[in-house]
Design a protein around this motif. Structure first.
Motif, short mmCIF file in Angstrom:
data_model
loop_
_atom_site.label_atom_id
_atom_site.label_comp_id
_atom_site.label_asym_id
_atom_site.label_seq_id
_atom_site.Cartn_x
_atom_site.Cartn_y
_atom_site.Cartn_z
N VAL A 1 11.85 2.63 4.80
CA VAL A 1 10.78 2.34 3.84
C VAL A 1 11.44 2.06 2.50
CG1 VAL A 1 8.69 3.24 2.74
CG2 VAL A 1 9.22 3.84 5.12
N ARG A 2 11.01 1.01 1.81
CA ARG A 2 11.74 0.55 0.63
C ARG A 2 11.25 1.14 -0.68
NH1 ARG A 2 12.56 -5.72 0.08
NH2 ARG A 2 13.86 -4.89 -1.59
N TYR A 3 9.94 1.44 -0.78
CA TYR A 3 9.36 1.69 -2.09
C TYR A 3 8.71 3.07 -2.17
CZ TYR A 3 9.86 -3.36 -2.30
OH TYR A 3 10.37 -4.63 -2.26
N PHE A 4 8.83 3.65 -3.35
CA PHE A 4 8.19 4.93 -3.65
C PHE A 4 7.39 4.79 -4.94
CE2 PHE A 4 8.07 8.96 -5.97
CZ PHE A 4 7.46 9.77 -5.04
N ARG A 5 6.20 5.37 -4.94
CA ARG A 5 5.42 5.46 -6.18
C ARG A 5 5.07 6.91 -6.46
NH1 ARG A 5 1.08 1.20 -6.97
NH2 ARG A 5 2.88 0.15 -7.92
N TYR A 6 5.35 7.33 -7.68
CA TYR A 6 5.04 8.69 -8.09
C TYR A 6 3.53 8.92 -8.15
CZ TYR A 6 9.85 9.51 -9.76
OH TYR A 6 11.20 9.67 -9.85
N PRO A 7 3.05 10.03 -7.58
CA PRO A 7 1.64 10.37 -7.78
C PRO A 7 1.33 10.50 -9.27
CG PRO A 7 2.56 11.68 -6.00
CD PRO A 7 3.71 10.94 -6.63
N MET A 8 0.23 9.87 -9.68
CA MET A 8 -0.23 9.88 -11.07
C MET A 8 0.77 9.24 -12.03
SD MET A 8 -1.79 13.70 -10.74
CE MET A 8 -0.63 14.01 -9.40
N GLY B 1 0.83 -1.19 0.00
CA GLY B 1 0.00 0.00 0.00
C GLY B 1 0.86 1.24 0.00
N PHE B 2 0.45 2.23 -0.78
CA PHE B 2 1.23 3.47 -0.92
C PHE B 2 0.48 4.62 -0.26
CE2 PHE B 2 3.15 0.59 -3.78
CZ PHE B 2 4.50 0.89 -3.65
N VAL B 3 1.18 5.30 0.65
CA VAL B 3 0.56 6.20 1.61
C VAL B 3 0.73 7.66 1.19
CG1 VAL B 3 0.48 6.88 4.03
CG2 VAL B 3 1.06 4.52 3.41
N ASN B 4 -0.38 8.39 1.22
CA ASN B 4 -0.33 9.85 1.18
C ASN B 4 -0.25 10.32 2.63
OD1 ASN B 4 -2.74 9.68 -1.44
ND2 ASN B 4 -0.56 10.14 -1.69
N CYS B 5 0.93 10.71 3.07
CA CYS B 5 1.18 10.88 4.50
C CYS B 5 0.45 12.08 5.10
CB CYS B 5 2.68 11.00 4.75
SG CYS B 5 3.55 9.44 4.45
N GLY C 1 4.48 1.81 1.42
CA GLY C 1 5.42 2.61 0.65
C GLY C 1 5.02 4.07 0.61
N ASN C 2 5.93 4.89 0.16
CA ASN C 2 5.78 6.34 0.12
C ASN C 2 5.08 6.77 -1.17
OD1 ASN C 2 6.26 9.16 -0.06
ND2 ASN C 2 8.28 8.99 0.90
N HIS C 3 3.99 7.51 -1.03
CA HIS C 3 3.27 8.07 -2.18
C HIS C 3 3.22 9.60 -2.08
CE1 HIS C 3 0.95 7.52 -5.75
NE2 HIS C 3 -0.24 7.73 -5.24
N SER C 4 4.10 10.13 -1.26
CA SER C 4 4.30 11.56 -1.00
C SER C 4 3.30 12.09 0.02
CB SER C 4 4.26 12.40 -2.28
OG SER C 4 2.94 12.73 -2.67
N GLU C 5 3.60 13.26 0.55
CA GLU C 5 2.78 13.85 1.60
C GLU C 5 1.40 14.26 1.10
OE1 GLU C 5 2.50 15.38 5.67
OE2 GLU C 5 3.99 14.15 4.70
N ALA C 6 1.35 14.96 -0.02
CA ALA C 6 0.08 15.58 -0.46
C ALA C 6 -0.32 15.19 -1.88
CB ALA C 6 0.19 17.10 -0.35
#
Length: 309
Positions: free
Chosen positions: A134-141, A73-77, A98-103
């Motif tokens: 945290v290992r994974y990042f997904r770019y918004p859009m 799961g990718f989180v909007n923090c 994973g990281n899906h960026s703050e906003a």
């Protein structure tokens, strides 16, 4: 780590699409198809009340856990402070965050220093929740930068944070179904809710079969696929049926880590531009024109959503 390792028709019924999947057939030299399930916009995407979000999250995670599916799961923090317990549920059920960026800002249009700070801030917040890196990042859009300058600035930060990019091969427009589905439930229209749930599965299968075709055309083989979904009530309610359908097509379920071990995800990223493209379109031979097929599927889905309205 240096540069992050970035290195059908929607009108068909589910039964017809099952037969279509058989027609695609596995080549004698191909392994059985495998797919990773990933879910964006955690803790939740949509207007449900807090108690409804928790109930739907438990349904989703229990379904995945019961089937032995280790989803990511990718989180909007920016949504986390009041809903960190929902993210703890993901960890308790053996899933990866994973990281899906703050906003969920768009790197194409956001002020670059703000976009970079969004990524860093989300990393710090997630480390507190996960209790480690945290290992994974997904770019918004799935936007990775419209210019080389922006893309390289993002790569530098992701390398500094030791992230692996969570690419996607099966992008889709299932998010379009979420609000109509919830509206049907509010109105007590079970027939319409069921129809929209069937559309979800039809649409995902159409996008998946197209992705398999693109992989074979460009690589001469199928790949370990990565499916993007969103954290919605529709996805929670229909996950069991979706997993059943994929399994009936011969797919086994693997983790994001397992999928990213496929050498396809270590190929160079050949695309710089504003579009959020499937990884299969980004690799050589570069084929952003394949996105026109995605757009047509979105149009068909939009028409299908409106057909009972």
């Amino acid at each position: 780590m240096s540069v992050p390792r970035c290195g059908g028709s929607a009108r068909l019924g589910v039964t017809a699409l099952l037969f279509l999947g058989l027609a695609h057939g596995l080549g004698a030299q191909e392994q059985a198809p495998r797919i990773a399930i990933t879910i964006d916009d955690l803790p939740w995407n949509g207007p449900l009340l807090p108690e409804e979000r928790e109930a739907a999250t438990r349904v989703l995670l229990s379904t995945l856990q019961a089937r032995g599916v280790k989803a990511s799961g990718f989180v909007n923090c920016g949504r986390v402070p009041s809903e960190a317990p929902l993210l703890k549920l993901w960890l308790e059920h053996g899933m990866t965050l994973g990281n899906h960026s703050e906003a969920h800002r768009d790197i194409n249009t956001a002020q670059l220093d703000i976009w970079l700070e969004d990524v860093r801030s989300c990393d710090e917040r997630l480390r507190e929740i996960v209790g480690g890196p945290v290992r994974y990042f997904r770019y918004p859009m799935l936007h990775q930068g419209p210019t080389a300058e922006r893309r390289e600035a993002a790569f530098r930060l992701l390398s500094e944070l030791d992230y692996q990019i969570a690419h996607v091969t099966v992008d889709n427009s299932e998010f379009m179904l979420s609000r109509p589905y919830e509206e049907a439930l509010r109105q007590g229209d079970e027939t319409e809710a069921e129809r929209l749930g069937d559309l979800l599965i039809e649409h995902i299968l159409a996008m998946l079969h197209h992705s398999q075709d693109v992989a074979r055309r460009k690589l001469g083989r199928d790949v370990d696929h990565i499916l993007l979904l969103h954290a919605t009530k529709l996805v929670a309610d229909r996950m069991d049926a979706l997993l059943d359908t994929l399994a009936a097509q011969g797919f086994s379920f693997i983790s994001l880590e397992g999928a990213l071990d496929d050498p396809v995800y270590r190929l160079p990223d050949a695309y710089i531009g504003p579009s959020g493209l499937s990884w299969l379109y980004r690799i050589e031979p570069l084929s952003p024109e394949d996105a026109a097929w995605d757009g047509e599927q979105s149009r068909l889905l939009r028409e299908a959503i409106g057909s009972n309205r």
